[in-house]
Design an enzyme around this catalytic site. Structure first.
Site: not given
Ligand code: GLU
Length: 527
Positions: A251-253
């Site tokens: 994920s981007k996170r």
């Protein structure tokens, strides 16, 4: 004839998972003398991003994934942009309506929301309740006459079990009653992914659909569509999910997911491709070498070697690939330079990635050393602080001592060479080393004695000479190498980690070396 396709939805950037899908499709086609197609799936008009299609094509070019057919290529199955094919999809949707494999649904958003809410309350999976499937022909006609908006839904035969053989996952099956009556044509007349994807894969004669595992639940819907049309479905191969280190979905996170970001960070194309190829694939067997060019990959890639389990997206591994690729390019260049200087040069490769260049003639050896420094400078010159560029001679000497560091990460060049140009403050404890049995007393003796022998030495250009006198000292004092060399090295650098002590001394020269040792000594004397 094998035909594969990469069918991205243009989002404005290329996801690392997207690059992997494109790569595997490209490699599979190349390995089998097939055709690789780029098809833009832009039917979701709400997600339209200006210039995104052009950007995708640029990224394919950057990666060297040359597609044989695509938006800007000739091909008898075009256009290759779905928004230019809407008429085709409508025609096929009509065919499904005629075959009673699809039906019009007039449900309002409010009704659908209410239905969902009820399902949630009853802890049922969200699925269309087929309200409109049971409308009579007259009722449908009446609504059409009234101009009521509608979507077209797939009529999923709920008693059927859909089975297929996935080239990676093996036998897969889905019960029909768990499959939603998917929308095929939206109320704006545009097709959904499912219809457009199936129609295009059929019309473009795609033989192998290689895509991310997140599309696996869509595949039974697609297979039912192929069946409804009376078409043979292509082979499917679902490649494993990309995971963060903690095994959660990438994920981007937790970090960057766009290829563009990794290019910006300075990773080379070859390293990125090599790294991406190994996310879920490995040549296997006794193959130890992991450094593969796109050509190498094209000749070795098989779907059988793609893993089922999720692939960890490990940045450290990308860093490693980048380092190996920098090394590879560097030594290819050095070999060419060495052979130009003397075709009889002896090039040895004692360890993976390590090379020794030996010339008979000393003059050739030093000409080579100069070229080597120039080559290293070329790699990191954009990152070197101006203040270190003044004395080219010293700079050249220093670069050679941090060769591997430069190849690993040229951006860190300044922190790796700064100690040559001036020593920062450090704690006197740095001169000691518990494991090496260097206490303050030992450190003091080491610095005093080495000062004496180095004061007597004139030739500081020769690392060999420096080594000789210091090792003689070790012998004379009857101690271990580290007990003498550690205090010298830390006095010369003020650092925990640094290049070897003999090369440091040779770069610093006599005066600076003696000064720094004296400075170290004064720290110990003041205690
Ligand atoms: N347009 C889909 C995507 O964005 C394609 C999925 C497929 O390959 O079928 O990934």
């Amino acid at each position: 004839m094998i035909r594969t396709r990469f069918a991205p939805s243009p989002t404005g950037y290329l996801h690392v998972g997207g690059l992997r899908t494109a790569l595997y499709n490209y490699l599979y086609a190349k390995k089998n003398d097939g055709t690789f197609i780029l098809r833009i799936e832009d039917t979701d008009q709400k997600r339209y991003v200006e210039g995104a299609t052009e950007h995708l094509m640029e990224m394919m070019n950057w990666a060297g994934l040359n597609y044989d057919e695509g938006p800007d290529k000739e091909g008898k199955f075009g256009p290759y942009i779905q928004s230019e094919r809407t008429e085709t999809y409508r025609k096929y949707a009509q065919e499904l309506l005629d075959k009673k494999a699809a039906y019009r649904c007039f449900c309002t958003q409010e009704r659908l929301d209410e239905m969902r809410l009820n399902q949630e309350k009853q802890k049922k999976a969200p699925m269309y309740d087929r309200h409109c499937l049971y409308l009579t022909e007259e009722e449908v006609q009446k609504k059409l006459d009234e101009g009521a908006p509608f979507v077209i839904r797939q009529k999923v035969p709920s008693s059927e079990v859909v089975r297929f053989d996935d080239k990676i996952r093996g036998k897969v099956s889905f019960a029909g009653n768990t499959i939603d009556d998917q929308v095929l044509i939206k109320s704006d007349g545009f097709p959904t992914y499912h219809l457009a994807n199936v129609v295009d894969d059929h019309l473009m004669e795609v033989t192998h659909v290689i895509r991310g595992e997140e599309w696996l639940p869509s595949t039974p819907k697609h297979i039912l569509l192929y069946k409804a049309f009376g078409w043979q479905h292509p082979e499917f191969a679902h490649i494993p999910l990309l995971l963060n280190k903690d095994r959660s979905k990438l994920s981007k996170r937790q970090g960057d997911v766009s290829v563009e970001e990794y290019i910006k960070k300075g990773y080379s194309k070859e390293a990125i491709i090599n790294f991406i190829a190994f996310l879920g694939w490995h040549p296997g067997g006794a193959e130890e070498n992991e450094i593969f060019t796109l050509e190498d990959l094209s000749s070795q890639f098989t779907l059988e070697k793609v893993h089922k389990a999720g692939a960890i997206f490990d940045i450290e591994k990308l860093e490693w690939f980048n380092w190996q690729w920098n090394r590879k390019r560097y030594h290819e260049k050095l070999s060419a330079i060495a052979k130009e200087i003397d075709p009889k040069v002896l090039i040895e490769n004692p360890k993976k990635g390590e090379f020794i260049y030996t010339f008979d003639d000393k003059k050739n050896q030093s000409a080579f050393s100069r070229k080597k420094a120039e080559t290293l400078l070329e790699i990191c010159k954009d990152y070197i602080d101006e203040k270190y560029k003044n004395d080219e001679d010293i700079l050249n000497k220093t670069l050679v001592t941090v060769e591997e560091k430069i190849l690993r990460n040229p951006k860190e060049i300044n922190e790796n060479i700064s100690f040559y140009f001036g020593i920062g403050e450090y704690e006197k404890e740095l001169l000691t080393h518990e494991k090496m049995k260097v206490d303050f007393e030992m450190a003091k003796t080491a610095l005093e004695k080495s000062l004496e022998v180095l004061e007597d030495l004139d030739d500081f250009d020769s690392e060999g000479k420096i080594q000789e006198v210091l090792l003689k000292l070790v012998e004379k004092l009857g101690v271990k190498n580290g007990q003498i060399l550690w205090p010298i090295r830390s006095a010369l650098t003020g650092l925990q980690f640094s290049p070897g002590v003999f090369e440091i001394i040779s770069v610093l020269g006599k005066e600076e070396t003696l000064n720094r040792i004296k400075k170290g000594l004064s720290k110990l004397e003041n205690q």
